[in-house]
Design a protein around this motif. Sequence first.
Motif, PDB file in Angstrom:
ATOM      1  N   THR A  29       0.849  -1.192   0.000  1.00 57.18           N
ATOM      2  CA  THR A  29       0.000   0.000   0.000  1.00 57.18           C
ATOM      3  C   THR A  29       0.885   1.244   0.000  1.00 57.18           C
ATOM      4  OG1 THR A  29      -1.938   1.010   1.045  1.00 57.18           O
ATOM      5  CG2 THR A  29      -0.226   0.227   2.534  1.00 57.18           C
ATOM      6  N   ARG A  37      -7.983   7.890  -0.575  1.00 57.64           N
ATOM      7  CA  ARG A  37      -9.248   7.133  -0.537  1.00 57.64           C
ATOM      8  C   ARG A  37     -10.020   7.292   0.764  1.00 57.64           C
ATOM      9  NH1 ARG A  37      -9.708   3.618  -5.348  1.00 57.64           N
ATOM     10  NH2 ARG A  37      -7.778   4.156  -6.414  1.00 57.64           N
ATOM     11  N   CYS A 113     -20.393   0.113  13.755  1.00 55.18           N
ATOM     12  CA  CYS A 113     -20.029   1.542  13.761  1.00 55.18           C
ATOM     13  C   CYS A 113     -21.190   2.448  14.171  1.00 55.18           C
ATOM     14  CB  CYS A 113     -19.484   1.963  12.409  1.00 55.18           C
ATOM     15  SG  CYS A 113     -17.990   1.084  11.968  1.00 55.18           S
ATOM     16  N   ARG A 152      -4.974  -5.745   2.826  1.00 54.47           N
ATOM     17  CA  ARG A 152      -4.750  -4.301   2.677  1.00 54.47           C
ATOM     18  C   ARG A 152      -6.048  -3.515   2.470  1.00 54.47           C
ATOM     19  NH1 ARG A 152      -2.375  -3.172  -3.414  1.00 54.47           N
ATOM     20  NH2 ARG A 152      -4.143  -4.099  -4.537  1.00 54.47           N
ATOM     21  N   PHE A 158      -9.133   0.574   9.963  1.00 53.44           N
ATOM     22  CA  PHE A 158      -9.699   0.472  11.312  1.00 53.44           C
ATOM     23  C   PHE A 158      -8.664   0.706  12.413  1.00 53.44           C
ATOM     24  CE2 PHE A 158     -12.483  -1.853   8.462  1.00 53.44           C
ATOM     25  CZ  PHE A 158     -13.708  -1.300   8.793  1.00 53.44           C
ATOM     26  N   LEU A 196     -20.398  -6.319   5.007  1.00 53.17           N
ATOM     27  CA  LEU A 196     -19.417  -5.947   6.032  1.00 53.17           C
ATOM     28  C   LEU A 196     -19.666  -6.830   7.240  1.00 53.17           C
ATOM     29  CD1 LEU A 196     -17.270  -4.055   7.174  1.00 53.17           C
ATOM     30  CD2 LEU A 196     -19.012  -2.310   7.507  1.00 53.17           C
ATOM     31  N   MET A 213     -14.904  -6.928   4.035  1.00 54.96           N
ATOM     32  CA  MET A 213     -15.728  -5.785   3.598  1.00 54.96           C
ATOM     33  C   MET A 213     -15.730  -5.633   2.080  1.00 54.96           C
ATOM     34  SD  MET A 213     -15.421  -1.809   4.785  1.00 54.96           S
ATOM     35  CE  MET A 213     -13.862  -1.461   3.984  1.00 54.96           C
ATOM     36  N   GLY A 215     -15.886  -2.843   0.162  1.00 50.98           N
ATOM     37  CA  GLY A 215     -15.742  -1.411   0.418  1.00 50.98           C
ATOM     38  C   GLY A 215     -16.565  -0.516  -0.487  1.00 50.98           C
ATOM     39  N   ARG A 216     -16.537  -0.827  -1.779  1.00 50.71           N
ATOM     40  CA  ARG A 216     -17.217   0.060  -2.739  1.00 50.71           C
ATOM     41  C   ARG A 216     -18.728   0.081  -2.520  1.00 50.71           C
ATOM     42  NH1 ARG A 216     -14.894   0.296  -8.828  1.00 50.71           N
ATOM     43  NH2 ARG A 216     -13.098   1.141  -7.763  1.00 50.71           N
ATOM     44  N   ASN A 253     -14.547   7.591   6.805  1.00 51.19           N
ATOM     45  CA  ASN A 253     -13.884   7.941   5.557  1.00 51.19           C
ATOM     46  C   ASN A 253     -14.208   9.408   5.254  1.00 51.19           C
ATOM     47  OD1 ASN A 253     -13.570   8.383   2.702  1.00 51.19           O
ATOM     48  ND2 ASN A 253     -13.418   6.163   2.472  1.00 51.19           N
ATOM     49  N   GLY A 311     -22.812   1.489   9.699  1.00 50.05           N
ATOM     50  CA  GLY A 311     -21.839   0.416   9.895  1.00 50.05           C
ATOM     51  C   GLY A 311     -22.368  -0.949   9.498  1.00 50.05           C
ATOM     52  N   GLY A 312     -21.653  -1.975   9.941  1.00 46.47           N
ATOM     53  CA  GLY A 312     -21.987  -3.350   9.601  1.00 46.47           C
ATOM     54  C   GLY A 312     -23.412  -3.677  10.018  1.00 46.47           C
TER      55      GLY A 312
HETATM   56  N1  ACO Z   1      -3.496   0.114  -0.895  1.00 48.31           N
HETATM   57  C1  ACO Z   1      -3.362   0.131  -2.231  1.00 48.31           C
HETATM   58  N2  ACO Z   1      -4.282  -0.353  -3.077  1.00 48.31           N
HETATM   59  C2  ACO Z   1      -5.380  -0.897  -2.526  1.00 48.31           C
HETATM   60  C3  ACO Z   1      -5.595  -0.953  -1.144  1.00 48.31           C
HETATM   61  C4  ACO Z   1      -4.588  -0.422  -0.312  1.00 48.31           C
HETATM   62  N3  ACO Z   1      -4.683  -0.416   1.034  1.00 48.31           N
HETATM   63  N4  ACO Z   1      -6.779  -1.530  -0.908  1.00 48.31           N
HETATM   64  C5  ACO Z   1      -7.330  -1.825  -2.091  1.00 48.31           C
HETATM   65  N5  ACO Z   1      -6.489  -1.434  -3.088  1.00 48.31           N
HETATM   66  C6  ACO Z   1      -6.691  -1.553  -4.520  1.00 48.31           C
HETATM   67  C7  ACO Z   1      -7.735  -2.562  -4.887  1.00 48.31           C
HETATM   68  O1  ACO Z   1      -7.205  -3.853  -4.936  1.00 48.31           O
HETATM   69  C8  ACO Z   1      -8.194  -2.061  -6.247  1.00 48.31           C
HETATM   70  O2  ACO Z   1      -7.239  -2.484  -7.190  1.00 48.31           O
HETATM   71  P1  ACO Z   1      -7.725  -2.963  -8.662  1.00 48.31           P
HETATM   72  O3  ACO Z   1      -8.378  -1.739  -9.263  1.00 48.31           O
HETATM   73  O4  ACO Z   1      -6.447  -3.350  -9.305  1.00 48.31           O
HETATM   74  O5  ACO Z   1      -8.674  -4.082  -8.419  1.00 48.31           O
HETATM   75  C9  ACO Z   1      -8.067  -0.555  -6.120  1.00 48.31           C
HETATM   76  O6  ACO Z   1      -7.192  -0.307  -5.011  1.00 48.31           O
HETATM   77  C10 ACO Z   1      -9.396   0.154  -5.892  1.00 48.31           C
HETATM   78  O7  ACO Z   1     -10.097  -0.533  -4.859  1.00 48.31           O
HETATM   79  P2  ACO Z   1     -11.531  -0.106  -4.414  1.00 48.31           P
HETATM   80  O8  ACO Z   1     -11.960  -0.974  -3.264  1.00 48.31           O
HETATM   81  O9  ACO Z   1     -12.431  -0.034  -5.575  1.00 48.31           O
HETATM   82  O10 ACO Z   1     -11.243   1.378  -3.880  1.00 48.31           O
HETATM   83  P3  ACO Z   1     -12.246   2.471  -3.396  1.00 48.31           P
HETATM   84  O11 ACO Z   1     -12.016   3.716  -4.125  1.00 48.31           O
HETATM   85  O12 ACO Z   1     -13.656   1.965  -3.300  1.00 48.31           O
HETATM   86  O13 ACO Z   1     -11.740   2.740  -1.900  1.00 48.31           O
HETATM   87  C11 ACO Z   1     -12.345   2.154   0.347  1.00 48.31           C
HETATM   88  C12 ACO Z   1     -11.730   1.695  -0.958  1.00 48.31           C
HETATM   89  C13 ACO Z   1     -11.451   3.217   0.964  1.00 48.31           C
HETATM   90  C14 ACO Z   1     -12.438   0.950   1.276  1.00 48.31           C
HETATM   91  C15 ACO Z   1     -13.758   2.747   0.089  1.00 48.31           C
HETATM   92  O14 ACO Z   1     -14.496   1.888  -0.725  1.00 48.31           O
HETATM   93  C16 ACO Z   1     -14.506   2.994   1.357  1.00 48.31           C
HETATM   94  O15 ACO Z   1     -14.145   3.835   2.150  1.00 48.31           O
HETATM   95  N6  ACO Z   1     -15.641   2.285   1.561  1.00 48.31           N
HETATM   96  C17 ACO Z   1     -16.434   2.461   2.748  1.00 48.31           C
HETATM   97  C18 ACO Z   1     -15.809   1.674   3.807  1.00 48.31           C
HETATM   98  C19 ACO Z   1     -16.327   2.024   5.133  1.00 48.31           C
HETATM   99  O16 ACO Z   1     -16.628   3.145   5.427  1.00 48.31           O
HETATM  100  N7  ACO Z   1     -16.363   1.013   5.961  1.00 48.31           N
HETATM  101  C20 ACO Z   1     -16.664   1.174   7.287  1.00 48.31           C
HETATM  102  C21 ACO Z   1     -18.117   1.217   7.539  1.00 48.31           C
HETATM  103  S1  ACO Z   1     -18.298   1.387   9.198  1.00 48.31           S
HETATM  104  C22 ACO Z   1     -18.315  -0.159   9.989  1.00 48.31           C
HETATM  105  O17 ACO Z   1     -19.350  -0.675  10.267  1.00 48.31           O
HETATM  106  C23 ACO Z   1     -17.074  -0.862  10.366  1.00 48.31           C
END
Ligand code: ACO
Length: 323
Positions: A29, A37, A113, A152, A158, A196, A213, A215-216, A253, A311-312
């Motif tokens: 990463t 992101r 969350c 990653r 978290f 999630l 998760m 994420g998207r 985020n 959240g989840g």
């Molecule tokens: N470092 C580098 N690259 C990464 C990482 C990382 N840590 N993680 C994923 N990637 C890559 C992926 O593999 C993907 O690669 P690919 O295009 O070759 O397949 C690329 O980055 C894009 O991945 P996406 O998952 O599509 O990235 P996105 O722009 O959606 O961002 C994120 C990811 C930050 C997780 C976003 O989707 C998000 O914030 N989602 C909401 C998550 C959230 O808020 N969760 C908590 C809810 S609260 C609870 O209840 C816990």
Amino acid sequence: MIRSVIKATGAYLPKKILTNQDLEKMVETSDDWIFQRSGIKARHIAADDETTADLAIHAGRMALKNSGLAPEDIDGVIVATTTPDQTFPAVAVKVQAALGISPGLAFDVQAVCTGFVYALSVADNFIVRGQAARILVIGAEKMSSIIDWSDRTTCVLFADGAGAVILEADKGQGGNADRGILSTHLYANGNQAGLLHTDGGPSSTGRSGHIVMQGREVFKYAVQYMADVVNEALASAGIDAAALDWLVPHQANIRIIEATAKKLGMGMDKVIVTVERHGNTSAASIPLALHEAVSDGRIKKGDLILLEAMGGGLTWGAALLRF
Ligand code: ACO
């Protein structure tokens, strides 16, 4: 009518700080990817021998001290957590014992969350019904204990911490000018549980499991649900967003936070943001942010505040209150 007023706040963050640069050495990463992101630069991680109850006790003790109350003045303890020390007993009973709080209600709430908003709502209902006069409500998490540190897509998001408030019964007139919780709005859609979750639990694998998760997808629903519930809270009070002094969102985020603020037409100068330094501490994130803004003088007595989380579950919710 009776209102539940926030009498005091407290918080605790573990000493160890894990930066994006540290994570670059652990998984494939980059600081740039994580910050672009999610808006996260660093997060606090509990020591191996530090449990969720330890974090909760620190935060609860601070809230109690800031309230000027004695432990025996507290009628109950409610802890929102997804990462309890043990399957049972609840973290709340450990807090009760450690702080010398007299026997009364003590239990945990699990809504991931959204947990703190759920716990606040539950405590408010006890107070409004006259079943308790003062409740210590805590959001505490050791999310590091359920992170797959080789994944990653989740390990960069978290983190650990705890935040606390003491809710106290007060007399109100029944209008928006009252201090205290004015309304709460709670939702869940269990059909979306798979987006999630952890890949384990006591009655399935016998282990707590790790966070998984999509994420998207979560991002998409987060923006939609947050906007819906925030609008519902405003409508229930017959006000628009311009009447709010502060938005204190769950810190998952920065892009979700900014999208919600934008939909409300609120400038980011009225939004409390800690995600850059705290990461996503799940149920702890709102009370941590609240405590920070109360401590540094931004949030003042009489301010109108909207809390919102998602959240989840998926779960989501909001609470409108006058501080
Ligand atoms: N470092 C580098 N690259 C990464 C990482 C990382 N840590 N993680 C994923 N990637 C890559 C992926 O593999 C993907 O690669 P690919 O295009 O070759 O397949 C690329 O980055 C894009 O991945 P996406 O998952 O599509 O990235 P996105 O722009 O959606 O961002 C994120 C990811 C930050 C997780 C976003 O989707 C998000 O914030 N989602 C909401 C998550 C959230 O808020 N969760 C908590 C809810 S609260 C609870 O209840 C816990």
